[in-house]
Design a protein around this motif. Structure first.
Motif, PDB file in Angstrom:
ATOM      1  N   ILE A  77       4.294   2.626   2.351  1.00  0.00           N
ATOM      2  CA  ILE A  77       5.503   3.550   1.875  1.00  0.00           C
ATOM      3  C   ILE A  77       5.751   4.735   2.376  1.00  0.00           C
ATOM      4  CG2 ILE A  77       6.835   4.134  -0.177  1.00  0.00           C
ATOM      5  CD1 ILE A  77       5.275   1.673  -1.734  1.00  0.00           C
ATOM      6  N   ALA A  78       4.464   5.819   2.257  1.00  0.00           N
ATOM      7  CA  ALA A  78       4.615   7.050   2.745  1.00  0.00           C
ATOM      8  C   ALA A  78       4.994   7.274   4.432  1.00  0.00           C
ATOM      9  CB  ALA A  78       3.175   7.668   2.583  1.00  0.00           C
ATOM     10  N   ARG A  79       4.442   6.420   4.968  1.00  0.00           N
ATOM     11  CA  ARG A  79       4.629   6.256   6.404  1.00  0.00           C
ATOM     12  C   ARG A  79       6.068   5.972   6.710  1.00  0.00           C
ATOM     13  NH1 ARG A  79       1.351   1.963   8.112  1.00  0.00           N
ATOM     14  NH2 ARG A  79      -0.394   3.115   7.085  1.00  0.00           N
ATOM     15  N   HIS A  80       6.891   5.156   5.967  1.00  0.00           N
ATOM     16  CA  HIS A  80       8.199   5.143   5.903  1.00  0.00           C
ATOM     17  C   HIS A  80       9.030   6.413   5.575  1.00  0.00           C
ATOM     18  CE1 HIS A  80      11.973   2.823   5.989  1.00  0.00           C
ATOM     19  NE2 HIS A  80      12.162   3.437   4.608  1.00  0.00           N
ATOM     20  N   LEU A  81       8.500   6.882   4.480  1.00  0.00           N
ATOM     21  CA  LEU A  81       9.442   7.733   3.944  1.00  0.00           C
ATOM     22  C   LEU A  81       9.215   9.308   4.840  1.00  0.00           C
ATOM     23  CD1 LEU A  81       8.672   7.412   0.052  1.00  0.00           C
ATOM     24  CD2 LEU A  81      10.844   7.198   1.346  1.00  0.00           C
ATOM     25  N   GLY A  82       7.937   9.254   5.509  1.00  0.00           N
ATOM     26  CA  GLY A  82       7.639  10.433   6.268  1.00  0.00           C
ATOM     27  C   GLY A  82       7.302  11.535   5.209  1.00  0.00           C
ATOM     28  N   ALA A  83       6.644  11.224   4.089  1.00  0.00           N
ATOM     29  CA  ALA A  83       6.296  12.068   3.008  1.00  0.00           C
ATOM     30  C   ALA A  83       5.455  11.134   1.940  1.00  0.00           C
ATOM     31  CB  ALA A  83       7.349  12.843   2.546  1.00  0.00           C
ATOM     32  N   PRO A  84       4.483  11.827   1.292  1.00  0.00           N
ATOM     33  CA  PRO A  84       3.723  11.134   0.299  1.00  0.00           C
ATOM     34  C   PRO A  84       4.802  10.807  -0.705  1.00  0.00           C
ATOM     35  CG  PRO A  84       3.037  13.247   0.320  1.00  0.00           C
ATOM     36  CD  PRO A  84       3.946  13.154   1.440  1.00  0.00           C
ATOM     37  N   LEU A  85       4.553   9.643  -1.646  1.00  0.00           N
ATOM     38  CA  LEU A  85       5.063   9.403  -2.909  1.00  0.00           C
ATOM     39  C   LEU A  85       4.800  10.552  -3.899  1.00  0.00           C
ATOM     40  CD1 LEU A  85       4.780   5.721  -2.956  1.00  0.00           C
ATOM     41  CD2 LEU A  85       6.841   6.941  -3.073  1.00  0.00           C
ATOM     42  N   ALA A  86       5.815  10.844  -4.749  1.00  0.00           N
ATOM     43  CA  ALA A  86       5.403  11.776  -5.988  1.00  0.00           C
ATOM     44  C   ALA A  86       4.706  10.915  -6.936  1.00  0.00           C
ATOM     45  CB  ALA A  86       6.933  12.452  -6.446  1.00  0.00           C
ATOM     46  N   LEU A  87       4.169  11.500  -7.997  1.00  0.00           N
ATOM     47  CA  LEU A  87       3.322  10.971  -9.060  1.00  0.00           C
ATOM     48  C   LEU A  87       4.042  11.349 -10.296  1.00  0.00           C
ATOM     49  CD1 LEU A  87      -0.438  11.549  -7.946  1.00  0.00           C
ATOM     50  CD2 LEU A  87       1.147   9.569  -7.782  1.00  0.00           C
ATOM     51  N   PRO A  88       4.370  10.387 -11.237  1.00  0.00           N
ATOM     52  CA  PRO A  88       5.248  10.743 -12.342  1.00  0.00           C
ATOM     53  C   PRO A  88       4.420  12.015 -13.281  1.00  0.00           C
ATOM     54  CG  PRO A  88       3.940   8.701 -12.671  1.00  0.00           C
ATOM     55  CD  PRO A  88       3.639   9.293 -11.246  1.00  0.00           C
ATOM     56  N   GLY A  89       5.282  12.844 -13.692  1.00  0.00           N
ATOM     57  CA  GLY A  89       4.977  14.003 -14.282  1.00  0.00           C
ATOM     58  C   GLY A  89       4.423  13.663 -15.777  1.00  0.00           C
ATOM     59  N   ALA A  90       3.594  14.681 -16.308  1.00  0.00           N
ATOM     60  CA  ALA A  90       3.275  14.233 -17.758  1.00  0.00           C
ATOM     61  C   ALA A  90       4.291  14.115 -18.750  1.00  0.00           C
ATOM     62  CB  ALA A  90       2.532  15.396 -17.984  1.00  0.00           C
ATOM     63  N   ASP A  91       5.547  14.493 -18.490  1.00  0.00           N
ATOM     64  CA  ASP A  91       6.541  14.164 -19.434  1.00  0.00           C
ATOM     65  C   ASP A  91       7.481  12.841 -19.031  1.00  0.00           C
ATOM     66  OD1 ASP A  91       7.295  15.277 -16.939  1.00  0.00           O
ATOM     67  OD2 ASP A  91       9.175  16.468 -17.955  1.00  0.00           O
ATOM     68  N   ALA A  92       6.850  12.193 -18.128  1.00  0.00           N
ATOM     69  CA  ALA A  92       7.721  11.227 -17.610  1.00  0.00           C
ATOM     70  C   ALA A  92       7.992  10.335 -18.966  1.00  0.00           C
ATOM     71  CB  ALA A  92       7.033  10.454 -16.571  1.00  0.00           C
ATOM     72  N   ASN A  93       9.258   9.860 -18.977  1.00  0.00           N
ATOM     73  CA  ASN A  93       9.507   9.144 -20.041  1.00  0.00           C
ATOM     74  C   ASN A  93       9.733   7.764 -19.645  1.00  0.00           C
ATOM     75  OD1 ASN A  93      11.738   9.162 -18.620  1.00  0.00           O
ATOM     76  ND2 ASN A  93      13.285   9.922 -20.421  1.00  0.00           N
ATOM     77  N   ALA A 104       0.785  -1.359  -0.094  1.00  0.00           N
ATOM     78  CA  ALA A 104       0.015  -0.018   0.101  1.00  0.00           C
ATOM     79  C   ALA A 104       0.822   1.431   0.007  1.00  0.00           C
ATOM     80  CB  ALA A 104      -0.795   0.046   1.114  1.00  0.00           C
ATOM     81  N   VAL A 105       0.529   2.318  -0.708  1.00  0.00           N
ATOM     82  CA  VAL A 105       1.308   3.645  -0.791  1.00  0.00           C
ATOM     83  C   VAL A 105       1.301   4.069   0.487  1.00  0.00           C
ATOM     84  CG1 VAL A 105       1.131   4.079  -3.292  1.00  0.00           C
ATOM     85  CG2 VAL A 105      -0.815   4.607  -1.483  1.00  0.00           C
ATOM     86  N   GLU A 106       0.163   4.045   1.201  1.00  0.00           N
ATOM     87  CA  GLU A 106       0.136   4.757   2.704  1.00  0.00           C
ATOM     88  C   GLU A 106       1.451   4.091   3.450  1.00  0.00           C
ATOM     89  OE1 GLU A 106      -2.380   3.257   0.882  1.00  0.00           O
ATOM     90  OE2 GLU A 106      -4.292   4.162   1.496  1.00  0.00           O
TER      91      GLU A 106
END
Ligand code: TXA
Ligand code: MG
Length: 312
Positions: free
Chosen positions: A200-216, A196-198
């Motif tokens: 992972i975020a708890r471990h990082l202490g921050a939410p995960l980023a989402l890929p930008g529209a230009d993500a290759n 679950a992303v939650e």
């Protein structure tokens, strides 16, 4: 393609010996069954793409038994190392800088300078990887675009006669593919999945980023129609319309139910099996009950949106 007799094996050492000889062996993990081949062999990796009918621009995940092995093929440090220590073995794939010249076939990474790596949590899978004695490239063991397999029989239904063997470890516990995280350089969610992303975020202490529209970066998401059952799929349905088959979640009338008690982990474990059962039932129009977008629900909804996407 000439048909070969696909062996069903129970023995990780025999299955590993086949992989070491360049053969294709499907194997269980805690997420879904993978279609394994020697990641250092161009012919074995090419054969994976052919057996699945998979586009060659869609790179594969390399499976290893131990973190020490990962350092040989990829650069693992910083936030990635923290995630690896916290969640490996487990349903998490990390996209890391590739160590060039370490021996991976360029077909595995589709020519990218990154490599996706995972240490599976199922002991039988790690036994197999140790027996093979080499990195094993493994996409989900289904025909490209179709539902991922969570039993050895599912593998045979799709790829029987096209691969050398399947190692039978019973049904997969998680039932959804791994969560994929890249570093862009911030930890970025490339595919929601079995972790679950939650968490992972708890471990990082921050939410995960989402890929930008230009993500290759090519994560599975790009191919809109995926995980497709044979029937059409309508999401967030309060009830079935005439002619529809209801895939339920929680209490309420349903032809098949992902989890009558509204347990998201149970629903994840049942999702792909139920999509196959709907095919067997001849369901032409499928209505799916609303599913909360928390925990594994986010990955379930991701797969269902792809199942509902227009087919090309
Ligand atoms: O749970 C899982 O992840 C299963 C089991 C067998 O480990 N494997 C799996 O593989 O789901 P596959 O091929 O169905 O999905 C892997 C996805 C690919 O669609 C690809 O887009 C992404 O991983 N991927 C692989 N290498 C990548 C890279 N270098 N950069 C970004 N994405 C990558
Ligand atoms: Mg797949």
């Amino acid at each position: 393609m000439s048909l070969i007799a696909t062996q069903i094996l129970q023995d990780a050492r025999r299955a590993g010996a086949l992989l070491a000889r360049g053969r294709l062996v499907a194997f269980p993990t805690e997420t879904v069954y993978g279609l394994g081949g020697d990641a250092t062999g161009d012919r074995a990796v090419a054969a994976i793409y052919t057996a699945k009918g998979r586009p060659r621009f869609n790179p594969l995940i390399v499976h290893l038994a131990d973190i020490d092995d990962v350092h040989r093929f990829a650069v693992l440090g910083g936030a990635a190392l923290g995630l690896a220590r916290a969640f490996w073995p487990g349903p998490l794939t990390l996209v890391l800088p590739l160590r060039k010249g370490a021996g991976l076939s360029p077909l595995v990474t589709a020519g990218l300078n990154t490599v996706a790596v995972r240490i599976p949590d199922l002991p039988l899978a790690r036994d197999l990887l140790r027996a093979a004695g080499r990195p094993i490239a493994a996409p989900s063991a289904n025909v490209s675009g179709r539902v991922s397999p969570t039993t050895a029989q599912h593998v045979l239904d799709g790829l029987g006669g096209r691969i050398d063997a399947v190692l039978d470890g019973g049904p997969c516990g998680v039932g959804l593919e791994s969560t994929i995280v890249g570093f862009d350089p911030l930890p970025t969610l490339l595919r929601p999945g079995g972790l679950a992303v939650e968490t992972i975020a708890r471990h990082l202490g921050a939410p995960l980023a989402l890929p930008g529209a230009d993500a290759n970066i090519t994560a599975p998401g790009q191919l809109a129609s995926h995980y497709a059952p044979l029937g059409t799929v309508r999401l967030n349905a309060a009830k079935a319309d005439p002619g529809e088959t209801m895939l339920g979640f929680g209490p309420g009338p349903a032809d098949l139910n992902l989890s009558p008690t509204a347990d998201l982990d149970e629903a994840a474990a049942n999702l792909f099996r139920h999509l196959r059962t709907l095919d067997d039932m001849g369901a032409r129009h499928i209505a799916v009950a609303p599913i909360p977008d928390t925990g594994l629900g986010a990955a379930i909804n991701d797969r269902l949106r792809r199942a509902a996407a227009p087919r090309s």
